[in-house]
Design an enzyme around this catalytic site. Structure first.
Site, PDB file in Angstrom:
ATOM      1  N   HIS A 145      34.843  79.345 -51.598  1.00 16.33           N
ATOM      2  CA  HIS A 145      33.805  80.346 -51.407  1.00 16.33           C
ATOM      3  C   HIS A 145      33.268  80.773 -52.759  1.00 16.33           C
ATOM      4  O   HIS A 145      33.995  80.855 -53.742  1.00 16.33           O
ATOM      5  CB  HIS A 145      34.297  81.553 -50.602  1.00 16.33           C
ATOM      6  N   ASP A 160      30.064  90.169 -47.909  1.00 18.99           N
ATOM      7  CA  ASP A 160      31.497  90.406 -48.046  1.00 18.99           C
ATOM      8  C   ASP A 160      31.843  91.713 -47.336  1.00 18.99           C
ATOM      9  O   ASP A 160      31.090  92.686 -47.425  1.00 18.99           O
ATOM     10  CB  ASP A 160      31.867  90.484 -49.529  1.00 18.99           C
TER      11      ASP A 160
END
Length: 132
Positions: free
Chosen positions: A114, A43
């Site tokens: 996700h 991320d």
């Protein structure tokens, strides 16, 4: 075998969402794992020492959409990819959290399914207790 009638996602798929662009190679990512059906990457705004996103390569908006339209092979690949990534990152023994936000109330920001994998410290309570 489960029926594929879980309903439709409330969110429309946007072919220009950031994850679709990453899958097309238009935006770089720090890849952790990839197979025929999934991609996992760090991320860009980590919320824990380890924060990886695992996504299906197909255009699925959220968990509901994926459950309704994803093939058994794609669903198995996504679940297994989370396991492979956790083992690859060495977080299985100490523990980790898996989270998928769905819709407005779930605070989903990108209309592509996700799964967040968080690890690397004690993560604490995920959701505050419900008010009486």
């Amino acid at each position: 075998m489960f029926p594929r009638d879980f309903g439709e996602s409330a969110m429309a798929y946007d072919d220009n969402n950031i994850f679709a662009r990453i899958l097309r190679g238009e935006i770089p990512c720090r890849k952790v794992y990839e197979d025929e059906h999934t991609l996992a990457f760090h991320d860009i705004n980590p919320q824990a020492p380890v924060h990886v996103l695992v996504i299906p390569k197909g255009p699925y908006t959220d968990w509901n959409d994926f459950a309704a339209r994803g093939s058994d092979t794609e669903i198995a690949a996504l679940v297994r990819a989370v396991d492979v990534v956790a083992k690859q990152l060495g977080v299985v023994e100490d523990g980790f959290r898996v989270l998928s936000n769905i819709g407005v109330n779930g605070h989903q920001e990108v209309p592509h399914l996700h799964i967040h994998l968080f690890a690397g410290r004690r993560l604490g309570r995920m959701v505050p207790p419900a008010e009486a």
